[in-house]
Design a protein around this motif. Structure first.
Motif, PDB file in Angstrom:
ATOM      1  N   GLY A 183       0.661  -1.132   0.047  1.00 10.16           N
ATOM      2  CA  GLY A 183       0.157   0.054   0.110  1.00 10.16           C
ATOM      3  C   GLY A 183       0.719   1.268   0.043  1.00 10.16           C
ATOM      4  N   PHE A 184       2.180   1.263   0.328  1.00 10.22           N
ATOM      5  CA  PHE A 184       3.093   2.317   0.263  1.00 10.22           C
ATOM      6  C   PHE A 184       2.581   3.081   1.511  1.00 10.22           C
ATOM      7  N   VAL A 185       2.793   4.706   1.271  1.00 10.88           N
ATOM      8  CA  VAL A 185       2.580   5.381   2.459  1.00 10.88           C
ATOM      9  C   VAL A 185       1.157   6.206   2.249  1.00 10.88           C
ATOM     10  N   MET A 186       0.900   6.660   1.124  1.00  8.45           N
ATOM     11  CA  MET A 186      -0.405   7.342   0.772  1.00  8.45           C
ATOM     12  C   MET A 186      -1.650   6.509   0.993  1.00  8.45           C
ATOM     13  N   ASN A 187      -1.537   5.210   0.533  1.00  7.83           N
ATOM     14  CA  ASN A 187      -2.910   4.423   0.634  1.00  7.83           C
ATOM     15  C   ASN A 187      -3.039   4.083   2.198  1.00  7.83           C
ATOM     16  N   ARG A 188      -1.730   3.853   2.862  1.00  7.45           N
ATOM     17  CA  ARG A 188      -1.929   3.435   4.366  1.00  7.45           C
ATOM     18  C   ARG A 188      -2.357   4.616   5.171  1.00  7.45           C
ATOM     19  N   LEU A 189      -1.998   5.795   4.897  1.00  6.10           N
ATOM     20  CA  LEU A 189      -2.670   6.859   5.542  1.00  6.10           C
ATOM     21  C   LEU A 189      -4.153   6.985   5.185  1.00  6.10           C
ATOM     22  N   GLN A 190      -4.514   6.795   3.920  1.00  5.99           N
ATOM     23  CA  GLN A 190      -5.792   6.961   3.425  1.00  5.99           C
ATOM     24  C   GLN A 190      -6.547   5.600   4.250  1.00  5.99           C
ATOM     25  N   THR A 191      -5.998   4.495   4.202  1.00  2.00           N
ATOM     26  CA  THR A 191      -6.797   3.424   4.827  1.00  2.00           C
ATOM     27  C   THR A 191      -7.244   3.507   6.396  1.00  2.00           C
ATOM     28  N   ALA A 192      -6.217   4.407   7.077  1.00  2.00           N
ATOM     29  CA  ALA A 192      -6.505   4.781   8.345  1.00  2.00           C
ATOM     30  C   ALA A 192      -7.686   5.558   8.697  1.00  2.00           C
ATOM     31  N   VAL A 193      -7.760   6.527   7.680  1.00  2.00           N
ATOM     32  CA  VAL A 193      -8.811   7.338   7.719  1.00  2.00           C
ATOM     33  C   VAL A 193     -10.229   6.487   7.381  1.00  2.00           C
ATOM     34  N   VAL A 194     -10.058   6.142   6.213  1.00  2.00           N
ATOM     35  CA  VAL A 194     -11.309   5.535   5.521  1.00  2.00           C
ATOM     36  C   VAL A 194     -11.892   4.397   6.405  1.00  2.00           C
ATOM     37  N   ASN A 195     -11.081   3.473   6.996  1.00  3.28           N
ATOM     38  CA  ASN A 195     -11.663   2.365   7.757  1.00  3.28           C
ATOM     39  C   ASN A 195     -12.327   2.888   9.129  1.00  3.28           C
ATOM     40  N   GLU A 196     -11.616   3.867   9.908  1.00  3.12           N
ATOM     41  CA  GLU A 196     -12.149   4.576  10.925  1.00  3.12           C
ATOM     42  C   GLU A 196     -13.617   5.200  10.604  1.00  3.12           C
ATOM     43  N   ALA A 197     -13.824   5.736   9.667  1.00  2.10           N
ATOM     44  CA  ALA A 197     -14.625   6.618   8.868  1.00  2.10           C
ATOM     45  C   ALA A 197     -15.914   5.541   8.804  1.00  2.10           C
ATOM     46  N   VAL A 198     -15.621   4.449   8.170  1.00  6.82           N
ATOM     47  CA  VAL A 198     -16.610   3.391   8.022  1.00  6.82           C
ATOM     48  C   VAL A 198     -17.062   2.685   9.413  1.00  6.82           C
ATOM     49  N   ALA A 199     -16.160   2.661  10.289  1.00 10.29           N
ATOM     50  CA  ALA A 199     -16.566   2.128  11.529  1.00 10.29           C
ATOM     51  C   ALA A 199     -17.284   3.082  12.415  1.00 10.29           C
ATOM     52  N   LEU A 200     -17.015   4.390  12.298  1.00 11.57           N
ATOM     53  CA  LEU A 200     -17.743   5.422  12.895  1.00 11.57           C
ATOM     54  C   LEU A 200     -19.538   5.291  12.618  1.00 11.57           C
ATOM     55  N   VAL A 201     -19.458   5.228  11.221  1.00 16.16           N
ATOM     56  CA  VAL A 201     -21.151   4.797  10.790  1.00 16.16           C
ATOM     57  C   VAL A 201     -21.570   3.711  11.308  1.00 16.16           C
ATOM     58  N   ALA A 202     -20.681   2.380  11.184  1.00 16.37           N
ATOM     59  CA  ALA A 202     -21.437   1.223  11.830  1.00 16.37           C
ATOM     60  C   ALA A 202     -21.607   1.319  12.964  1.00 16.37           C
ATOM     61  N   ARG A 203     -21.019   2.116  14.105  1.00 18.63           N
ATOM     62  CA  ARG A 203     -21.224   2.189  15.273  1.00 18.63           C
ATOM     63  C   ARG A 203     -22.312   3.263  15.865  1.00 18.63           C
ATOM     64  N   GLY A 204     -22.942   3.633  14.768  1.00 15.82           N
ATOM     65  CA  GLY A 204     -24.039   4.709  14.984  1.00 15.82           C
ATOM     66  C   GLY A 204     -23.067   6.162  15.529  1.00 15.82           C
ATOM     67  N   VAL A 205     -21.870   6.294  15.620  1.00 20.17           N
ATOM     68  CA  VAL A 205     -21.283   7.580  16.037  1.00 20.17           C
ATOM     69  C   VAL A 205     -21.755   8.851  15.146  1.00 20.17           C
ATOM     70  N   MET A 206     -21.822   8.657  13.881  1.00 23.61           N
ATOM     71  CA  MET A 206     -21.986   9.682  12.980  1.00 23.61           C
ATOM     72  C   MET A 206     -22.657   9.327  11.669  1.00 23.61           C
ATOM     73  N   ASP A 207     -23.270   9.997  11.107  1.00 24.29           N
ATOM     74  CA  ASP A 207     -23.986   9.865   9.694  1.00 24.29           C
ATOM     75  C   ASP A 207     -22.882   9.993   8.810  1.00 24.29           C
ATOM     76  N   PRO A 208     -23.039   9.216   7.616  1.00 23.59           N
ATOM     77  CA  PRO A 208     -22.109   9.527   6.628  1.00 23.59           C
ATOM     78  C   PRO A 208     -21.780  10.862   6.048  1.00 23.59           C
ATOM     79  N   ALA A 209     -22.792  11.434   5.899  1.00 21.48           N
ATOM     80  CA  ALA A 209     -22.773  13.096   5.359  1.00 21.48           C
ATOM     81  C   ALA A 209     -21.803  13.947   6.348  1.00 21.48           C
ATOM     82  N   ASP A 210     -22.246  13.587   7.681  1.00 21.95           N
ATOM     83  CA  ASP A 210     -21.434  14.618   8.803  1.00 21.95           C
ATOM     84  C   ASP A 210     -20.046  14.020   8.519  1.00 21.95           C
ATOM     85  N   VAL A 211     -19.698  12.572   8.536  1.00 20.47           N
ATOM     86  CA  VAL A 211     -18.355  12.371   8.442  1.00 20.47           C
ATOM     87  C   VAL A 211     -17.452  13.139   7.338  1.00 20.47           C
TER      88      VAL A 211
END
Length: 306
Positions: A183-211
């Motif tokens: 994944g090199f560096v760019m995609n690893r940094l992006q992965t950290a953000v994207v995966n946590e964003a999906v998890a926040l929606v899954a846990r009901g912390v925030m709606d997708p548009a607000d993320v």
């Protein structure tokens, strides 16, 4: 100077635009001829849009420098640099590099736009592997200029430096990935953000548009000007170490609570998809992509002034 672009999807078209903008002749080829032919129109549109914000002086001349090759061999004939953009598949990349190494002029760098696959997995058996290297761009390459030059263990420092200088000469921003890492560096940094964003929606912390709103109206604004370490450096009175001392324990505590390794659940993905389709109907995605590109062009123009 001439560039050979192999594969004319979104990434290949972006590379062709970047080289044409810089004054190079560009020969493009795709195993589906209709895809390569349609790329010409997309490249011309991109150059015209860039000219509108002062990023290209003569878009017609730049577009005229791009031609479609009938064969892969024709695409790399006389090339001073070759960029591969085939699908993210080890076997497909290995096969095309076997051909490129045989047909590209001797000594010419042959680079891969691999997004996650390290070079050792598909380049190690190539006879001319010394001149074959990963040069992973952002998407789209002509508007997000960073390129991760990712050498494999056998590459000479001189060759890596030569590749970086060539990419810098066309307006890209090369950075060197000093260890092979998936994944090199760019995609690893992006992965950290994207995966946590999906998890926040899954846990009901925030709606997708607000993320999305959190990112584009806070972190995204700042990160368009500076990276995480400079951000920290400027967010405490005495700089980086002051920030790390003040807030490091909080970051580490939150880090232990992140859900970046959680599996993506289908119902969560459908929730995000439904919200995206309300905001951008499927039929409008192409136009929204062009809006994004035009916005990036204006941002690039502003950053050049800054």
């Amino acid at each position: 100077m001439r560039a050979g672009i192999i594969g004319t999807g979104l990434i290949g078209r972006g590379w062709a635009t970047a080289f044409a903008r810089a004054g190079w002749d560009v020969s493009i080829w795709d195993h589906v001829p209709a895809v390569a032919a349609s790329a010409l129109s997309s490249i011309k549109t991109a150059l015209d849009d860039m000219a509108a914000v002062g990023l290209v002086a003569d878009p017609a001349a730049a577009a005229a420098r791009v031609v479609v090759a009938d064969t892969l061999s024709e695409a790399v004939d006389g090339a001073d640099y070759v960029q591969e953009n085939v699908p993210e598949n080890v076997d497909a990349k290995r096969d095309v590099f076997e051909l490129l190494d045989k047909q590209a002029p001797q000594g010419v760098p042959v680079a891969s736009s691999s997004s996650t696959i390290i070079g050792s997995r598909f380049l190690s058996g190539i006879r001319g592997r010394d001149r074959c290297i990963v040069a992973h761009p952002a998407n789209p390459p002509h508007l997000m200029p960073v390129v991760e030059v990712a050498p494999s263990p056998w590459h000479a420092d001189a060759f890596v430096g030569e590749t970086c200088r060539l990419l810098a000469s066309i307006g890209q921003v090369p950075v060197v990935v000093r260890q092979e890492i998936e994944g090199f560096v760019m995609n690893r940094l992006q992965t950290a953000v994207v995966n946590e964003a999906v998890a926040l929606v899954a846990r009901g912390v925030m709606d997708p548009a607000d993320v999305d709103a959190v990112m584009k109206h806070s972190l995204g604004l700042r990160w368009s000007l500076m990276g995480p370490f400079e951000t920290m450096d400027l967010n405490a009175p005495d700089g980086f170490l002051d920030y790390a001392t003040r807030y490091g324990h909080l970051y580490q505590a939150m880090g232990r609570d992140l859900h970046v390794a959680d599996a993506w659940q289908n119902d969560t993905l459908q929730t995000i998809e439904d919200r995206r389709r309300r905001d951008t109907p499927r039929a409008a995605v192409g136009e929204r992509m062009r809006w994004r590109d035009r916005a990036l062009m204006r941002l690039m123009s502003l950053k050049n002034e800054l």
